[in-house]
Design an enzyme around this catalytic site. Structure first.
Site, PDB file in Angstrom:
ATOM      1  N   ARG A 115      53.062  31.245 -41.197  1.00 20.05           N
ATOM      2  CA  ARG A 115      53.380  31.872 -42.484  1.00 20.05           C
ATOM      3  C   ARG A 115      52.346  32.961 -42.776  1.00 20.05           C
ATOM      4  O   ARG A 115      51.149  32.667 -42.860  1.00 20.05           O
ATOM      5  CB  ARG A 115      53.364  30.827 -43.598  1.00 20.05           C
ATOM      6  N   HIS A 160      49.497  26.953 -42.694  1.00 16.36           N
ATOM      7  CA  HIS A 160      50.551  27.667 -41.964  1.00 16.36           C
ATOM      8  C   HIS A 160      50.052  29.024 -41.475  1.00 16.36           C
ATOM      9  O   HIS A 160      50.459  29.495 -40.410  1.00 16.36           O
ATOM     10  CB  HIS A 160      51.766  27.877 -42.862  1.00 16.36           C
ATOM     11  N   ASP A 167      56.709  22.905 -40.428  1.00 18.18           N
ATOM     12  CA  ASP A 167      57.565  22.076 -41.277  1.00 18.18           C
ATOM     13  C   ASP A 167      58.852  21.805 -40.500  1.00 18.18           C
ATOM     14  O   ASP A 167      59.510  22.760 -40.047  1.00 18.18           O
ATOM     15  CB  ASP A 167      57.901  22.796 -42.585  1.00 18.18           C
ATOM     16  N   GLU A 225      53.899  15.620 -48.120  1.00 14.91           N
ATOM     17  CA  GLU A 225      55.141  16.199 -47.599  1.00 14.91           C
ATOM     18  C   GLU A 225      55.491  15.576 -46.244  1.00 14.91           C
ATOM     19  O   GLU A 225      54.760  15.782 -45.270  1.00 14.91           O
ATOM     20  CB  GLU A 225      55.004  17.720 -47.457  1.00 14.91           C
ATOM     21  N   HIS A 228      55.617  18.068 -43.075  1.00 15.81           N
ATOM     22  CA  HIS A 228      54.504  18.983 -42.827  1.00 15.81           C
ATOM     23  C   HIS A 228      53.496  18.380 -41.836  1.00 15.81           C
ATOM     24  O   HIS A 228      52.902  17.342 -42.102  1.00 15.81           O
ATOM     25  CB  HIS A 228      53.826  19.265 -44.177  1.00 15.81           C
TER      26      HIS A 228
END
Length: 246
Positions: A115, A160, A167, A225, A228
């Site tokens: 990301r 990320h 994910d 999460e 993740h």
């Protein structure tokens, strides 16, 4: 065979050598273009990174931040194409997870991988606008948007962006249906945490299956999460990248 037919036509069925040569060459060029295999050309990535599908060609990818189906309800800055990227080490470890799951007619589906920092900054700016709640009903119905950072669902510096966090979920290979994990990807709430136990036995089992498969290949889970995971021995522990996803 098609090329052979074209050549024969050129040699034996023509009357005007000059015109025929032109037609022949044009036809040959069109034929070669039509029959040439099409390949997705990989763009240049920084050293140490890879397109996941270059190493795991059949893996499913649903890069949510390229579109509108995500918690902010719109495409995220820095995501130009739905192409999942990770560090080479993380991708190679992920390939081992995929291989193990394939033995039982299962596989992985990627929601997000590398990301850009510009995307993280987009999240930060989005969080400061209390009126922008396009995704609230689906992704954070019980959470105060202004507290999402404080509660650990979003970070101003994301793992990320270091390139070794992913994910993902598990799907059945034949149907592509996702296993029931008790909450959807990016649902920001208590139910998405690994500690949450008010789930069915099947949902708990599915989360444990994903966790076991990932941890076996050197990934660690994030408590809040279920989707993740970060590679333990990530190669860029202190670097945050900002090249676009494309």
């Amino acid at each position: 065979m098609l090329l052979f037919i074209l050549i024969n036509s050129y040699l034996y069925e023509t009357k005007s050598p000059i015109m025929t040569k032109s037609v022949f060459l044009a036809s040959l060029s069109l034929m070669l273009l039509a029959t040439a295999p099409t390949q997705q050309v990989s763009k240049q990535l920084p050293d140490g990174f890879a397109y996941i599908r270059d190493i795991i060609p059949h893996i499913e990818v649903d890069l949510r931040y390229c579109g509108h189906h995500n918690f902010i309800g719109k495409p995220v800055k820095g995501y130009l194409e739905p192409r999942a990227i990770l560090s080479k080490q993380a991708t190679e470890a992920l390939a081992k997870v995929e291989k193990e799951l394939n033995k039982n007619n299962m596989g992985l589906k990627i929601y997000d991988a590398y990301r850009p920092q510009s995307a993280v900054n987009h999240f930060v700016n989005w969080s400061k606008d209390p009126k922008d709640t396009l995704g609230k009903a689906e992704f954070y119905p019980t959470e105060d948007k202004g507290l999402l950072f404080k509660r650990g669902y979003i970070a101003s510096k994301s793992g990320h962006s270091r390139g070794s966090t992913v994910d993902l979920t598990i799907i059945m290979l034949d149907s592509k249906i996702e296993l029931d994990m008790g909450s959807p990807f990016d649902f920001l709430g208590e139910i998405s945490g690994h500690h949450y136990k008010k789930l069915s036995q099947e949902q708990l089992k599915n989360r444990e299956l994903l966790r076991y498969a990932m941890e076996k290949q050197g990934f660690r889970a994030y408590s809040k999460e279920w989707w993740h995971y970060t590679l333990n021995n990530e190669p860029f522990k202190d670097r945050y990248f900002d090249f676009p996803v494309q």
